[in-house]
Design a protein around this motif. Structure first.
Motif, PDB file in Angstrom:
ATOM      1  N   ILE A  47       0.861  -1.357   0.042  1.00 38.30           N
ATOM      2  CA  ILE A  47      -0.052  -0.076   0.051  1.00 38.30           C
ATOM      3  C   ILE A  47       0.857   1.266   0.084  1.00 38.30           C
ATOM      4  CG2 ILE A  47      -1.749   1.227   1.263  1.00 38.30           C
ATOM      5  CD1 ILE A  47      -2.031  -1.618   2.823  1.00 38.30           C
ATOM      6  N   PHE A  48       0.806   2.111  -0.861  1.00 41.31           N
ATOM      7  CA  PHE A  48       1.406   3.288  -1.080  1.00 41.31           C
ATOM      8  C   PHE A  48       1.033   4.280  -1.687  1.00 41.31           C
ATOM      9  CE2 PHE A  48       2.644   0.100  -4.443  1.00 41.31           C
ATOM     10  CZ  PHE A  48       2.561   0.858  -5.565  1.00 41.31           C
ATOM     11  N   PRO A  49       1.518   5.560  -1.561  1.00 37.92           N
ATOM     12  CA  PRO A  49       0.880   6.704  -2.434  1.00 37.92           C
ATOM     13  C   PRO A  49       1.675   6.693  -3.863  1.00 37.92           C
ATOM     14  CG  PRO A  49       2.216   7.677  -0.728  1.00 37.92           C
ATOM     15  CD  PRO A  49       2.255   6.091  -0.488  1.00 37.92           C
ATOM     16  N   GLU A  50       1.006   7.184  -4.863  1.00 32.56           N
ATOM     17  CA  GLU A  50       1.773   7.509  -6.104  1.00 32.56           C
ATOM     18  C   GLU A  50       1.028   8.525  -6.734  1.00 32.56           C
ATOM     19  OE1 GLU A  50       3.122   3.904  -8.527  1.00 32.56           O
ATOM     20  OE2 GLU A  50       1.445   4.699  -9.796  1.00 32.56           O
ATOM     21  N   ASP A  51       1.792   9.591  -6.863  1.00 29.59           N
ATOM     22  CA  ASP A  51       1.099  10.942  -7.211  1.00 29.59           C
ATOM     23  C   ASP A  51      -0.193  11.267  -6.485  1.00 29.59           C
ATOM     24  OD1 ASP A  51       3.138  11.057  -9.451  1.00 29.59           O
ATOM     25  OD2 ASP A  51       1.915   9.592 -10.601  1.00 29.59           O
ATOM     26  N   GLU A  52      -1.338  11.371  -7.239  1.00 30.14           N
ATOM     27  CA  GLU A  52      -2.548  11.752  -6.430  1.00 30.14           C
ATOM     28  C   GLU A  52      -3.592  10.657  -6.159  1.00 30.14           C
ATOM     29  OE1 GLU A  52      -3.349  15.057  -5.527  1.00 30.14           O
ATOM     30  OE2 GLU A  52      -1.288  15.284  -5.696  1.00 30.14           O
ATOM     31  N   THR A  53      -2.738   9.297  -5.994  1.00 30.51           N
ATOM     32  CA  THR A  53      -3.733   8.109  -5.830  1.00 30.51           C
ATOM     33  C   THR A  53      -3.118   7.320  -4.646  1.00 30.51           C
ATOM     34  OG1 THR A  53      -2.089   6.826  -7.373  1.00 30.51           O
ATOM     35  CG2 THR A  53      -4.107   8.042  -8.314  1.00 30.51           C
ATOM     36  N   ALA A  54      -3.899   6.608  -4.202  1.00 25.99           N
ATOM     37  CA  ALA A  54      -3.485   5.500  -3.350  1.00 25.99           C
ATOM     38  C   ALA A  54      -3.325   3.952  -4.119  1.00 25.99           C
ATOM     39  CB  ALA A  54      -4.464   5.273  -2.174  1.00 25.99           C
ATOM     40  N   VAL A  55      -2.191   3.522  -3.962  1.00 25.77           N
ATOM     41  CA  VAL A  55      -2.111   2.286  -4.649  1.00 25.77           C
ATOM     42  C   VAL A  55      -2.186   0.947  -3.786  1.00 25.77           C
ATOM     43  CG1 VAL A  55      -0.644   0.932  -6.235  1.00 25.77           C
ATOM     44  CG2 VAL A  55      -1.011   3.480  -6.464  1.00 25.77           C
ATOM     45  N   VAL A  56      -2.932   0.112  -4.257  1.00 29.81           N
ATOM     46  CA  VAL A  56      -2.758  -1.344  -3.416  1.00 29.81           C
ATOM     47  C   VAL A  56      -2.456  -2.251  -4.410  1.00 29.81           C
ATOM     48  CG1 VAL A  56      -4.048  -3.309  -2.171  1.00 29.81           C
ATOM     49  CG2 VAL A  56      -4.415  -0.575  -1.694  1.00 29.81           C
ATOM     50  N   THR A  57      -1.238  -3.024  -4.154  1.00 27.92           N
ATOM     51  CA  THR A  57      -0.931  -4.263  -5.035  1.00 27.92           C
ATOM     52  C   THR A  57      -1.090  -5.380  -4.273  1.00 27.92           C
ATOM     53  OG1 THR A  57       1.392  -4.093  -4.606  1.00 27.92           O
ATOM     54  CG2 THR A  57       0.650  -2.811  -6.681  1.00 27.92           C
ATOM     55  N   ILE A  58      -1.448  -6.722  -4.786  1.00 28.10           N
ATOM     56  CA  ILE A  58      -1.596  -8.081  -4.087  1.00 28.10           C
ATOM     57  C   ILE A  58      -0.995  -8.905  -5.137  1.00 28.10           C
ATOM     58  CG2 ILE A  58      -3.184  -9.786  -3.461  1.00 28.10           C
ATOM     59  CD1 ILE A  58      -5.222  -7.163  -3.166  1.00 28.10           C
ATOM     60  N   GLY A  59       0.070  -9.545  -4.852  1.00 22.12           N
ATOM     61  CA  GLY A  59       0.974 -10.164  -5.545  1.00 22.12           C
ATOM     62  C   GLY A  59       0.946 -11.804  -4.947  1.00 22.12           C
ATOM     63  N   ASP A  60       1.007 -12.769  -5.590  1.00 21.05           N
ATOM     64  CA  ASP A  60       1.234 -14.109  -5.110  1.00 21.05           C
ATOM     65  C   ASP A  60       2.284 -14.793  -5.903  1.00 21.05           C
ATOM     66  OD1 ASP A  60       0.211 -15.314  -7.388  1.00 21.05           O
ATOM     67  OD2 ASP A  60      -1.620 -14.845  -6.824  1.00 21.05           O
ATOM     68  N   ASN A  61       2.614 -16.140  -5.333  1.00 26.28           N
ATOM     69  CA  ASN A  61       3.618 -16.843  -5.996  1.00 26.28           C
ATOM     70  C   ASN A  61       3.062 -18.061  -6.660  1.00 26.28           C
ATOM     71  OD1 ASN A  61       3.302 -18.043  -3.618  1.00 26.28           O
ATOM     72  ND2 ASN A  61       4.993 -19.015  -3.348  1.00 26.28           N
ATOM     73  N   ALA A  62       1.765 -17.921  -7.371  1.00 28.16           N
ATOM     74  CA  ALA A  62       0.997 -19.074  -7.598  1.00 28.16           C
ATOM     75  C   ALA A  62       1.356 -19.403  -9.372  1.00 28.16           C
ATOM     76  CB  ALA A  62      -0.260 -18.965  -7.420  1.00 28.16           C
ATOM     77  N   GLY A  63       2.262 -18.806  -9.831  1.00 22.22           N
ATOM     78  CA  GLY A  63       2.539 -18.963 -11.231  1.00 22.22           C
ATOM     79  C   GLY A  63       2.294 -18.233 -12.335  1.00 22.22           C
ATOM     80  N   GLY A  64       1.354 -17.185 -11.910  1.00 23.96           N
ATOM     81  CA  GLY A  64       0.810 -16.241 -12.911  1.00 23.96           C
ATOM     82  C   GLY A  64      -0.565 -16.674 -13.726  1.00 23.96           C
ATOM     83  N   ILE A  65      -1.186 -15.957 -14.502  1.00 21.71           N
ATOM     84  CA  ILE A  65      -2.346 -16.156 -15.229  1.00 21.71           C
ATOM     85  C   ILE A  65      -1.732 -16.362 -16.721  1.00 21.71           C
ATOM     86  CG2 ILE A  65      -4.268 -15.087 -16.107  1.00 21.71           C
ATOM     87  CD1 ILE A  65      -4.063 -13.298 -13.466  1.00 21.71           C
ATOM     88  N   PRO A  66      -2.243 -17.412 -17.418  1.00 25.12           N
ATOM     89  CA  PRO A  66      -1.899 -17.665 -18.674  1.00 25.12           C
ATOM     90  C   PRO A  66      -2.225 -16.473 -19.517  1.00 25.12           C
ATOM     91  CG  PRO A  66      -3.129 -19.639 -17.968  1.00 25.12           C
ATOM     92  CD  PRO A  66      -2.987 -18.494 -16.745  1.00 25.12           C
ATOM     93  N   GLU A  67      -0.849 -15.995 -20.367  1.00 30.34           N
ATOM     94  CA  GLU A  67      -1.315 -14.952 -21.228  1.00 30.34           C
ATOM     95  C   GLU A  67      -2.532 -14.946 -22.075  1.00 30.34           C
ATOM     96  OE1 GLU A  67       0.286 -12.041 -21.127  1.00 30.34           O
ATOM     97  OE2 GLU A  67       1.571 -12.781 -19.559  1.00 30.34           O
ATOM     98  N   GLU A  68      -3.077 -16.123 -22.590  1.00 34.60           N
ATOM     99  CA  GLU A  68      -3.962 -16.223 -23.483  1.00 34.60           C
ATOM    100  C   GLU A  68      -5.410 -15.991 -22.828  1.00 34.60           C
ATOM    101  OE1 GLU A  68      -2.994 -20.533 -22.080  1.00 34.60           O
ATOM    102  OE2 GLU A  68      -1.817 -18.807 -22.930  1.00 34.60           O
ATOM    103  N   ILE A  69      -5.798 -16.242 -21.571  1.00 37.38           N
ATOM    104  CA  ILE A  69      -6.753 -15.566 -20.784  1.00 37.38           C
ATOM    105  C   ILE A  69      -6.403 -14.400 -20.200  1.00 37.38           C
ATOM    106  CG2 ILE A  69      -7.520 -18.139 -20.983  1.00 37.38           C
ATOM    107  CD1 ILE A  69      -6.788 -17.829 -17.555  1.00 37.38           C
ATOM    108  N   MET A  70      -5.459 -13.635 -20.022  1.00 37.79           N
ATOM    109  CA  MET A  70      -5.269 -12.375 -19.326  1.00 37.79           C
ATOM    110  C   MET A  70      -6.338 -11.414 -19.443  1.00 37.79           C
ATOM    111  SD  MET A  70      -3.255 -11.134 -16.897  1.00 37.79           S
ATOM    112  CE  MET A  70      -1.399 -11.782 -17.064  1.00 37.79           C
ATOM    113  N   ASP A  71      -6.733 -11.061 -20.674  1.00 42.63           N
ATOM    114  CA  ASP A  71      -7.524 -10.223 -21.076  1.00 42.63           C
ATOM    115  C   ASP A  71      -9.261 -10.406 -20.997  1.00 42.63           C
ATOM    116  OD1 ASP A  71      -7.763 -11.981 -23.106  1.00 42.63           O
ATOM    117  OD2 ASP A  71      -7.840 -10.380 -24.719  1.00 42.63           O
ATOM    118  N   LYS A  72      -9.313 -11.716 -20.181  1.00 35.92           N
ATOM    119  CA  LYS A  72     -10.748 -12.128 -20.101  1.00 35.92           C
ATOM    120  C   LYS A  72     -10.878 -12.669 -18.700  1.00 35.92           C
ATOM    121  CE  LYS A  72     -10.422 -14.952 -24.572  1.00 35.92           C
ATOM    122  NZ  LYS A  72     -10.177 -16.314 -24.861  1.00 35.92           N
TER     123      LYS A  72
END
Length: 129
Positions: A47-72
């Protein structure tokens, strides 16, 4: 689970809906851990400020999302699991909560370890102590 907060930014909006959005992302990570039999599970929330926004990132180590479905993945009723295991509306509802109700932005990308969701919300207000 590790949580890192910089400058303790206040996130403006609807706290219950924001909590539901975070929970939906965490449930998505939990499902990915189960499906891929990840035993050493890691989730990092930043959780951190960036310019005029507050940003929350949530990351895991589960290997990611297949690129072919990322946009879906934010599409309504899109799921990679059978109907008995999910409806495919969790990430869609998360996107609607963040974009329409908060309002803010929601995006996802793959890192070297797994998926990372990024929420950007409104103006940063100083937290009252």
């Amino acid at each position: 689970m590790t949580v890192h907060s910089v400058d303790d930014p206040a996130i403006m909006g609807h706290p219950n809906e924001f909590s539901q959005a975070i929970l939906n992302i965490l449930l998505h990570a939990r499902d990915a851990f189960k499906e891929r039999s990840i035993s050493c599970r890691q989730i990092e929330i930043r959780i951190f400020p960036e310019d005029e926004t507050a940003v929350v990132t949530i990351g895991d180590n589960a290997g990611g999302i297949p690129e072919e479905i990322m946009d879906k993945i934010f599409d309504p009723y899109f799921t990679t699991r059978g109907p008995e295991q999910g409806t495919g509306i969790g990430l869609y509802m998360t996107k609607m909560i963040i974009v329409k109700n908060i309002p803010g932005k929601l995006s996802v990308r793959n890192t070297e370890k797994g998926a990372e969701f990024r929420i950007e919300v409104g103006k940063v207000a100083p937290r009252q102590h």
